[in-house]
Structures are given as C-alpha cells and as structure tokens.
Design a protein around this motif. Structure first.
Motif, mmCIF file in Angstrom:
data_model
loop_
_atom_site.group_PDB
_atom_site.id
_atom_site.type_symbol
_atom_site.label_atom_id
_atom_site.label_comp_id
_atom_site.label_asym_id
_atom_site.label_seq_id
_atom_site.Cartn_x
_atom_site.Cartn_y
_atom_site.Cartn_z
ATOM 1 N N THR A 178 2.873 10.301 -5.462
ATOM 2 C CA THR A 178 3.349 10.901 -6.711
ATOM 3 C C THR A 178 2.764 10.119 -7.883
ATOM 4 N N ASP A 179 2.435 10.812 -8.964
ATOM 5 C CA ASP A 179 1.830 10.142 -10.126
ATOM 6 C C ASP A 179 2.912 9.597 -11.059
ATOM 7 N N THR A 180 3.796 8.767 -10.498
ATOM 8 C CA THR A 180 4.967 8.276 -11.231
ATOM 9 C C THR A 180 5.002 6.751 -11.347
ATOM 10 N N ARG A 181 3.856 6.111 -11.152
ATOM 11 C CA ARG A 181 3.832 4.638 -11.163
ATOM 12 C C ARG A 181 4.304 4.071 -12.495
ATOM 13 N N LEU A 182 4.051 4.763 -13.593
ATOM 14 C CA LEU A 182 4.452 4.261 -14.911
ATOM 15 C C LEU A 182 5.953 4.388 -15.141
ATOM 16 N N TRP A 200 0.214 12.497 10.233
ATOM 17 C CA TRP A 200 -0.616 12.060 11.357
ATOM 18 C C TRP A 200 -0.560 13.078 12.494
ATOM 19 N N LYS A 201 -1.640 13.167 13.220
ATOM 20 C CA LYS A 201 -1.685 13.920 14.470
ATOM 21 C C LYS A 201 -1.482 12.931 15.612
ATOM 22 N N LEU A 202 -0.490 13.185 16.459
ATOM 23 C CA LEU A 202 -0.228 12.331 17.623
ATOM 24 C C LEU A 202 -1.022 12.903 18.795
ATOM 25 N N ILE A 203 -2.219 12.404 18.972
ATOM 26 C CA ILE A 203 -3.197 13.059 19.843
ATOM 27 C C ILE A 203 -2.899 12.898 21.329
ATOM 28 N N GLU A 204 -2.026 11.977 21.713
ATOM 29 C CA GLU A 204 -1.705 11.774 23.125
ATOM 30 C C GLU A 204 -0.373 12.396 23.519
ATOM 31 N N ASN A 205 0.385 12.883 22.551
ATOM 32 C CA ASN A 205 1.657 13.530 22.856
ATOM 33 C C ASN A 205 1.431 14.975 23.282
ATOM 34 N N MET A 206 2.303 15.461 24.147
ATOM 35 C CA MET A 206 2.178 16.815 24.666
ATOM 36 C C MET A 206 2.991 17.823 23.848
ATOM 37 N N THR A 207 4.134 17.393 23.357
ATOM 38 C CA THR A 207 5.046 18.314 22.677
ATOM 39 C C THR A 207 5.160 17.997 21.188
ATOM 40 N N TYR A 208 5.658 16.788 20.887
ATOM 41 C CA TYR A 208 5.827 16.395 19.477
ATOM 42 C C TYR A 208 4.527 15.750 19.003
ATOM 43 N N THR A 209 3.705 16.547 18.367
ATOM 44 C CA THR A 209 2.331 16.131 18.071
ATOM 45 C C THR A 209 2.081 15.855 16.593
ATOM 46 N N GLU A 210 3.124 15.973 15.761
ATOM 47 C CA GLU A 210 2.946 15.767 14.320
ATOM 48 C C GLU A 210 3.946 14.732 13.816
ATOM 49 N N LEU A 211 3.442 13.720 13.123
ATOM 50 C CA LEU A 211 4.305 12.709 12.504
ATOM 51 C C LEU A 211 4.155 12.807 10.989
ATOM 52 N N HIS A 212 5.286 12.963 10.314
ATOM 53 C CA HIS A 212 5.314 13.047 8.853
ATOM 54 C C HIS A 212 6.110 11.847 8.333
ATOM 55 N N GLN A 213 5.475 10.997 7.546
ATOM 56 C CA GLN A 213 6.114 9.781 7.047
ATOM 57 C C GLN A 213 6.318 9.880 5.537
ATOM 58 N N PHE A 214 7.492 9.436 5.085
ATOM 59 C CA PHE A 214 7.816 9.420 3.660
ATOM 60 C C PHE A 214 8.217 8.001 3.263
ATOM 61 N N PHE A 215 7.620 7.491 2.187
ATOM 62 C CA PHE A 215 7.877 6.137 1.713
ATOM 63 C C PHE A 215 8.314 6.184 0.246
ATOM 64 N N TYR A 216 9.317 5.375 -0.085
ATOM 65 C CA TYR A 216 9.777 5.243 -1.470
ATOM 66 C C TYR A 216 9.563 3.792 -1.890
ATOM 67 N N PHE A 217 8.695 3.592 -2.889
ATOM 68 C CA PHE A 217 8.321 2.257 -3.338
ATOM 69 C C PHE A 217 8.802 2.032 -4.766
ATOM 70 N N ASP A 218 9.456 0.898 -5.000
ATOM 71 C CA ASP A 218 9.959 0.506 -6.317
ATOM 72 C C ASP A 218 9.232 -0.760 -6.743
ATOM 73 N N ALA A 219 8.450 -0.677 -7.815
ATOM 74 C CA ALA A 219 7.643 -1.820 -8.261
ATOM 75 C C ALA A 219 8.440 -2.835 -9.053
ATOM 76 N N GLU A 220 9.662 -2.492 -9.439
ATOM 77 C CA GLU A 220 10.414 -3.373 -10.327
ATOM 78 C C GLU A 220 11.352 -4.325 -9.577
ATOM 79 N N GLU A 221 12.185 -3.757 -8.702
ATOM 80 C CA GLU A 221 13.297 -4.550 -8.172
ATOM 81 C C GLU A 221 13.453 -4.474 -6.665
ATOM 82 N N TYR A 222 13.257 -3.298 -6.080
ATOM 83 C CA TYR A 222 13.611 -3.108 -4.678
ATOM 84 C C TYR A 222 12.419 -3.044 -3.733
#
Length: 439
Positions: free
Chosen positions: A33-37, A47-69
């Motif tokens: 997100t363009d919210t760094r300011l 990500w594509k999980l290329i060795e998995n047979m069924t669950y082949t998609e990994l979706h990761q979400f990260f929340y980063f705080d540059a000030e305190e946390y």
C-alpha cells in the motif's frame, strides 16, 4: 514354496495434512500500500505451493508500523487453485481472501502498488530487523514466513529509492507535502521525512519531545519578507541571458501533537522549493490542557438510529457493501464497524485532522439498535444510503436522526445506557441540536 518379500510401506500425504510449510514456493505476485507517509504499510504476497496436491495457493498479509509496533500483524489464507474450483468453492475462497485483506489492510486507505519478489522479501526482512532492534516480539505464524528471511536481501541506493517511491502516494500540492512531512517529523520517523526534502534539512528540531501523534495541523502562508516567489535567483552557464529562478515559499504551521496523554501546540515554519522541503524552523512550542485540545478537535456528529426487529438475523460485516470493508471491534455492549475512506485525501488540505480518514461508523448494540454515525453530512448520507439499499434494512425501523455539536457516540458506548434515546434524554442540553435536522 515361493517366498514373497513385503514392500516397504509409504505414506501418501492427503490434502488435509497439507500446509504452507509442506511445499516449495513459487512467487506469483505481491503489492504494497502507498501509505508509508502515514507511518504504516500493508504488504500482500501470493505464492504457488508447487509440491502440494490440494492446497496449492498461499496468500500472506503483513501489517508494518514504522513508528512504534514494527512488524505488528500477520495473516495467511491457504486455498486451492482459484482457477480450478467450482463457482461455490471459488467464491468462498475469494470471500475469505477479501475478509483477511479488509481486516488487516482495509483502514489504510492507500492504493496497491506491485512489488517484485526481491522487494517484498526486503520489506519483510526490514521490519523483522526493526522488531529485533526494538526488542519487539514477532507476530504468530513465524514458521510460515521465516522462509522470507533468507537469503539476506540488499538493495543499492537507486533500488531503495524506487521501493520507497512505491510506498508513497503521488504528491501534487504543498499541503500534502507539509502535512506528511510534519507527521513524520513529530513521529520521529526521520527516514520517511527526509524523502520529502531537497538537499540537507534538519528534521529533529524538537529533541525535547517524544515521538508524537499529529492530531491537527493548520497551514497558512508566512508573512516573512524572505518567503514567497523568486527568493533565489542565479545564472547558469547555459542560460546567461535570463538566468534561473528558484521559487521558495514559506508556510507557518500550527500543529496539535500528543504523547503520554500530554498535548502540545507547536508552531513551525516550513519552506518549500516547488514540492520539496528545503527548510524547517522552530517558532514556538507550549503545553496545553486536555480540555483545550478537545476544544480544538471538536467537530459535529451526525447520528441516525434504527431499532432491530427481534427476529432479525445477526448484523455482520457482510450485511452492507460499506460494512464489507469495515474494521470491526468488540465492546462490552455491542460491535463497532468502522468504515474508512478508500483514500487519504484528508491529508491534502490546509487544515488536517487525523480522524478525517473515517467515513463513518455502524454501531450494533446488544440491546437491539443500529446506530449510524459520521462527522459530516455527506458521510451520514452515504451510510444511510448504503444501509437502506441493503437487504438488512427491512429488519429495522427508523427511530430518529440527530445532529450534535460535538461527538457523543463513544460516550454512549462507554456509558451504562442500553438505549440511545434514553442516553440522549439524559445528556440533553442547549449544547446539542434538535432531532431530525436537515442535513
């Protein structure tokens, strides 16, 4: 008699035992997100999980705080291949993804800018390092994201600048530049503040203050003689006839900041060369009371109240279109759905207020009321329109509309009252305006 040897047993891994850690990963896409300011960013990596047979998609979400946390929150969603699922399963997976995205990133109000795998890994590593330096614990799910920490990613200065540019919005007015700059300086996020400067500018001109939140900022042109257009004039070798004009414009800024439940009114002068900060000067700084700060921040509040029928279904974040992108918090006597603007246009104004990124609120009380709240007439109209066109509106009846001279919803939420009408009757004074105002 023929002797038969038993074949060694082998375990066939089924879909239920597959996880994000049971396969090699192939990068698909990522965004920031363009919210760094604003001091925080959200990052998504697919990500594509290329060795998995069924669950082949990994979706990761990260929340980063540059000030305190620092690296504050991590969520993941594991799905089958979205393109190969039937409509029902695919819709369920997409719904789960939207919920995760809205829950974590819905309040940031920024645009999504594509990242390369290298850039995405670099950001994760940068904030993991920040947590380690600040001695902050990493969020749960370490086993899922630890693969991002190696190999160590390094960027040259140009690559760092490009990545920082992706994290910032397009800036096209002095108000944007100044408000973002002061926000970063008062938060002591000097790295981001320097991104808005030209040449050397001292940013830490208030060492006596701790990292603070900027609640309000008012910008006016400076009346000093050295401010204004064409304060610098110089010739260049290629332009000896006419020379070159450099435009410097100075602005006086009155800022209300807070830390440790203390409020200060700070006056500074900021000088711009076009859309870059070239000078930052301290004028004054003094402490004010919480009551004085509250008066400076006071705004009207528009409220619309509905009673919910007893046989009505539970109101959830899927009950209206706006509620779908809300952030939900639970309170002792109800649930609060906070809806943010999908942008940060409130930064681009002569008067900046921190809470103007909020469009409005749905508060659903356990006693059977839905209360719509907004600080603007436009906001309450948007909420009313959203609520009335939703299917949930037929399970309610309109009780009243109010316009208050100052916010009261949070007082109601923390009070002992269960009915908003009883609460209003209790607090009714000449301070508040009448029912059913013309918005």
């Amino acid at each position: 008699m023929t002797e038969y040897k038993k074949a060694p047993l082998s375990l066939i891994t089924g879909g239920l035992s597959e996880s994000a850690t049971t396969s090699k990963k192939a990068f698909v896409s990522a965004y920031v997100t363009d919210t760094r300011l604003m001091g925080v960013i959200g990052v998504y990596i697919h990500w594509k999980l290329i060795e998995n047979m069924t669950y082949t998609e990994l979706h990761q979400f990260f929340y980063f705080d540059a000030e305190e946390y620092g690296f504050d929150t991590y969520k993941s969603v594991l799905t089958k291949d979205l393109g190969l699922q039937n409509d029902e399963d695919g819709e369920k997976a997409l719904k789960e993804l939207r919920e995760a995205e809205n829950t974590l990133l819905g309040g940031l109000g920024g645009k999504q800018v594509n990242l390369s795998e290298l850039e995405a890994r670099y950001l994760v590593q940068e904030y993991v390092d920040l947590n380690q330096r600040m001695e902050l614990p990493l969020p749960e799910g370490y086993n899922e994201y630890k693969f991002l920490l190696k190999p160590q990613i390094t960027l040259d200065r140009t690559e760092e600048y490009v990545l920082m540019s992706k994290q910032c919005p397009i800036l096209n007015s002095p108000y944007q530049i100044i408000n973002y700059f002061l926000m970063r300086c008062f938060a002591k996020d000097f790295g981001a503040a320097k991104f808005l400067t030209k040449n050397y500018v001292r940013t830490n001109i208030f060492p006596e203050h701790k990292a603070a939140t900027l609640y309000k900022n008012t910008i006016d042109p400076s009346d000093q003689k050295n401010s204004g257009s064409n304060t610098d004039y110089y010739c260049t070798d290629s332009d000896t006839d006419f020379g070159t004009f450099q435009t410097h414009t100075a602005y006086l800024c009155e800022s209300l900041i807070e830390y440790d439940d203390q409020y200060f009114l700070v006056v500074t002068q900021v000088t711009l060369d076009h859309l870059r900060i070239v000078k930052f000067e301290k004028v004054s700084s003094f402490k004010i009371s919480a009551a004085e700060a509250a008066m400076m921040l006071t705004r009207p509040e528009y409220i619309t109240v509905f009673d919910i029928f007893k046989d009505a279904p539970l109101f959830t974040h899927n009950s209206t279109e706006l509620a779908k992108r809300s952030m939900v918090t639970l309170h002792d006597k109800g649930s609060l759905f906070m809806i943010f603007h999908p942008h940060n246009n409130h930064v681009n104004g002569r008067v900046f207020r921190l809470n103007e990124d909020v469009l409005g609120i749905y508060y659903v009380s356990d006693s059977g009321q839905i209360i719509l709240s907004s600080y603007t007439a436009e906001g309450i109209r948007a909420l009313e329109g959203d609520f009335l066109v939703s299917g949930y509106a037929r399970h309610t009846v309109l009780v009243a509309k109010y316009q208050f001279k100052e916010p009261v919803l949070y007082d109601f939420i923390t009070s002992d009252f269960e009915d908003f009408e009883d609460f209003v009757e209790f607090i009714a004074t000449d301070t508040f305006q009448s029912k059913d105002p013309e918005y």
